[in-house]
Design a protein around this motif. Structure first.
Motif, PDB file in Angstrom:
ATOM      1  N   LEU A 238       0.865  -1.170   0.000  1.00 22.87           N
ATOM      2  CA  LEU A 238       0.000   0.000   0.000  1.00 22.87           C
ATOM      3  C   LEU A 238       0.905   1.224   0.000  1.00 22.87           C
ATOM      4  O   LEU A 238       1.819   1.314   0.813  1.00 22.87           O
ATOM      5  CB  LEU A 238      -0.875  -0.033   1.259  1.00 22.87           C
ATOM      6  CG  LEU A 238      -1.820   1.098   1.535  1.00 22.87           C
ATOM      7  CD1 LEU A 238      -3.030   0.978   0.613  1.00 22.87           C
ATOM      8  CD2 LEU A 238      -2.283   1.031   2.981  1.00 22.87           C
TER       9      LEU A 238
ATOM     10  N   ILE B 287       0.746   5.188   0.494  1.00 23.92           N
ATOM     11  CA  ILE B 287      -0.182   6.211   0.980  1.00 23.92           C
ATOM     12  C   ILE B 287       0.575   7.484   1.344  1.00 23.92           C
ATOM     13  O   ILE B 287       1.695   7.442   1.850  1.00 23.92           O
ATOM     14  CB  ILE B 287      -0.987   5.681   2.193  1.00 23.92           C
ATOM     15  CG1 ILE B 287      -2.054   6.677   2.601  1.00 23.92           C
ATOM     16  CG2 ILE B 287      -0.081   5.308   3.344  1.00 23.92           C
ATOM     17  CD1 ILE B 287      -3.045   6.146   3.604  1.00 23.92           C
ATOM     18  N   ARG B 288      -0.064   8.603   1.090  1.00 23.26           N
ATOM     19  CA  ARG B 288       0.457   9.916   1.459  1.00 23.26           C
ATOM     20  C   ARG B 288      -0.353  10.376   2.670  1.00 23.26           C
ATOM     21  O   ARG B 288      -1.578  10.485   2.595  1.00 23.26           O
ATOM     22  CB  ARG B 288       0.275  10.878   0.281  1.00 23.26           C
ATOM     23  CG  ARG B 288       0.879  12.220   0.464  1.00 23.26           C
ATOM     24  CD  ARG B 288       0.805  13.051  -0.820  1.00 23.26           C
ATOM     25  NE  ARG B 288       1.607  12.441  -1.872  1.00 23.26           N
ATOM     26  CZ  ARG B 288       1.101  12.004  -3.043  1.00 23.26           C
ATOM     27  NH1 ARG B 288      -0.172  12.123  -3.318  1.00 23.26           N
ATOM     28  NH2 ARG B 288       1.885  11.460  -3.948  1.00 23.26           N
TER      29      ARG B 288
ATOM     30  N   GLN C 274       4.717   9.523  -0.720  1.00 25.34           N
ATOM     31  CA  GLN C 274       3.954   8.353  -0.314  1.00 25.34           C
ATOM     32  C   GLN C 274       4.830   7.429   0.534  1.00 25.34           C
ATOM     33  O   GLN C 274       6.019   7.284   0.281  1.00 25.34           O
ATOM     34  CB  GLN C 274       3.427   7.590  -1.528  1.00 25.34           C
ATOM     35  CG  GLN C 274       2.257   8.283  -2.191  1.00 25.34           C
ATOM     36  CD  GLN C 274       1.673   7.454  -3.316  1.00 25.34           C
ATOM     37  OE1 GLN C 274       2.402   6.905  -4.111  1.00 25.34           O
ATOM     38  NE2 GLN C 274       0.355   7.388  -3.373  1.00 25.34           N
TER      39      GLN C 274
ATOM     40  N   HIS D  29      -9.254  -0.050   0.197  1.00 29.52           N
ATOM     41  CA  HIS D  29      -8.388   1.107   0.016  1.00 29.52           C
ATOM     42  C   HIS D  29      -8.476   1.681  -1.388  1.00 29.52           C
ATOM     43  O   HIS D  29      -8.407   2.880  -1.578  1.00 29.52           O
ATOM     44  CB  HIS D  29      -6.941   0.740   0.358  1.00 29.52           C
ATOM     45  CG  HIS D  29      -6.744   0.469   1.809  1.00 29.52           C
ATOM     46  ND1 HIS D  29      -6.620  -0.797   2.298  1.00 29.52           N
ATOM     47  CD2 HIS D  29      -6.697   1.281   2.870  1.00 29.52           C
ATOM     48  CE1 HIS D  29      -6.484  -0.749   3.612  1.00 29.52           C
ATOM     49  NE2 HIS D  29      -6.528   0.500   3.980  1.00 29.52           N
TER      50      HIS D  29
ATOM     51  N   ASP E 227      -5.590  10.382   1.069  1.00 30.74           N
ATOM     52  CA  ASP E 227      -4.777  10.342  -0.141  1.00 30.74           C
ATOM     53  C   ASP E 227      -5.562   9.789  -1.319  1.00 30.74           C
ATOM     54  O   ASP E 227      -5.692   8.580  -1.471  1.00 30.74           O
ATOM     55  CB  ASP E 227      -3.529   9.480   0.112  1.00 30.74           C
ATOM     56  CG  ASP E 227      -2.584   9.452  -1.071  1.00 30.74           C
ATOM     57  OD1 ASP E 227      -2.791  10.231  -2.023  1.00 30.74           O
ATOM     58  OD2 ASP E 227      -1.635   8.655  -1.038  1.00 30.74           O
TER      59      ASP E 227
ATOM     60  N   LEU F 147      -3.787   7.132  -3.517  1.00 28.57           N
ATOM     61  CA  LEU F 147      -3.362   5.907  -2.837  1.00 28.57           C
ATOM     62  C   LEU F 147      -3.288   4.743  -3.823  1.00 28.57           C
ATOM     63  O   LEU F 147      -4.139   4.599  -4.692  1.00 28.57           O
ATOM     64  CB  LEU F 147      -4.370   5.586  -1.729  1.00 28.57           C
ATOM     65  CG  LEU F 147      -4.114   4.321  -0.952  1.00 28.57           C
ATOM     66  CD1 LEU F 147      -4.247   4.600   0.525  1.00 28.57           C
ATOM     67  CD2 LEU F 147      -5.108   3.261  -1.350  1.00 28.57           C
TER      68      LEU F 147
END
Length: 146
Positions: free
Chosen positions: A28, A30-31, A38, A107, A115, A118
């Protein structure tokens, strides 16, 4: 010849299954804040890492996989045990796949508003694990009847 092929396939299946536990099952990216790079959230059979931080309570997906890999190896002697190991490995793999599929889908559908860019997906480990299941069932097919 069938005996040798069966032993080789069972050995490869067990090694692939155990090896898969050390590879990423899911990844994954993600930010956490706008403008930030990220961060990778990676889950394997033994740990979860968020960036450079390891979760001290990581998942233990590797335990049932290693147990089933051991049963697959014991199946070198008995075809029924090889079948039971392959079936158990398939069950564990299937349950893990569905769990990861749900987490990844959750997600990817934008349920995390932090995010919008993502990225979530399967890691190499799940594909190696699926390959181990195919090898194990292939070994059962060629296993000589005792």
């Amino acid at each position: 010849m069938r005996k040798i092929l069966g032993v080789v396939l069972l050995g490869l299946a067990a090694v692939a299954a155990v090896g898969a536990t050390f590879l990423p099952f899911s990844e994954l990216l993600i930010r956490l804040a706008p403008g930030q790079a990220q961060t990778a959230y990676v889950t394997s059979g033994w740990s979860t890492h968020f960036g450079g931080t390891a979760d001290e309570h990581g998942p233990l997906f590797g335990i049932p996989i290693v147990v089933m890999a051991a049963v697959v190896l014991v199946g070198v002697r008995w075809r029924k045990v090889a079948f039971a190991g392959a079936a158990g490995l398939a069950g564990v793999t299937g349950m893990l796949f569905v769990y990861l599929l749900n987490a990844i889908s959750f997600h990817q559908e934008g349920n995390i508003a932090i995010d919008p860019a993502l990225e979530a997906g399967f890691g190499n480990g799940i594909w190696v694990l699926i390959s181990a299941v195919v090898l194990a069932f292939g070994a059962v097919v060629v296993h000589p009847d005792d």
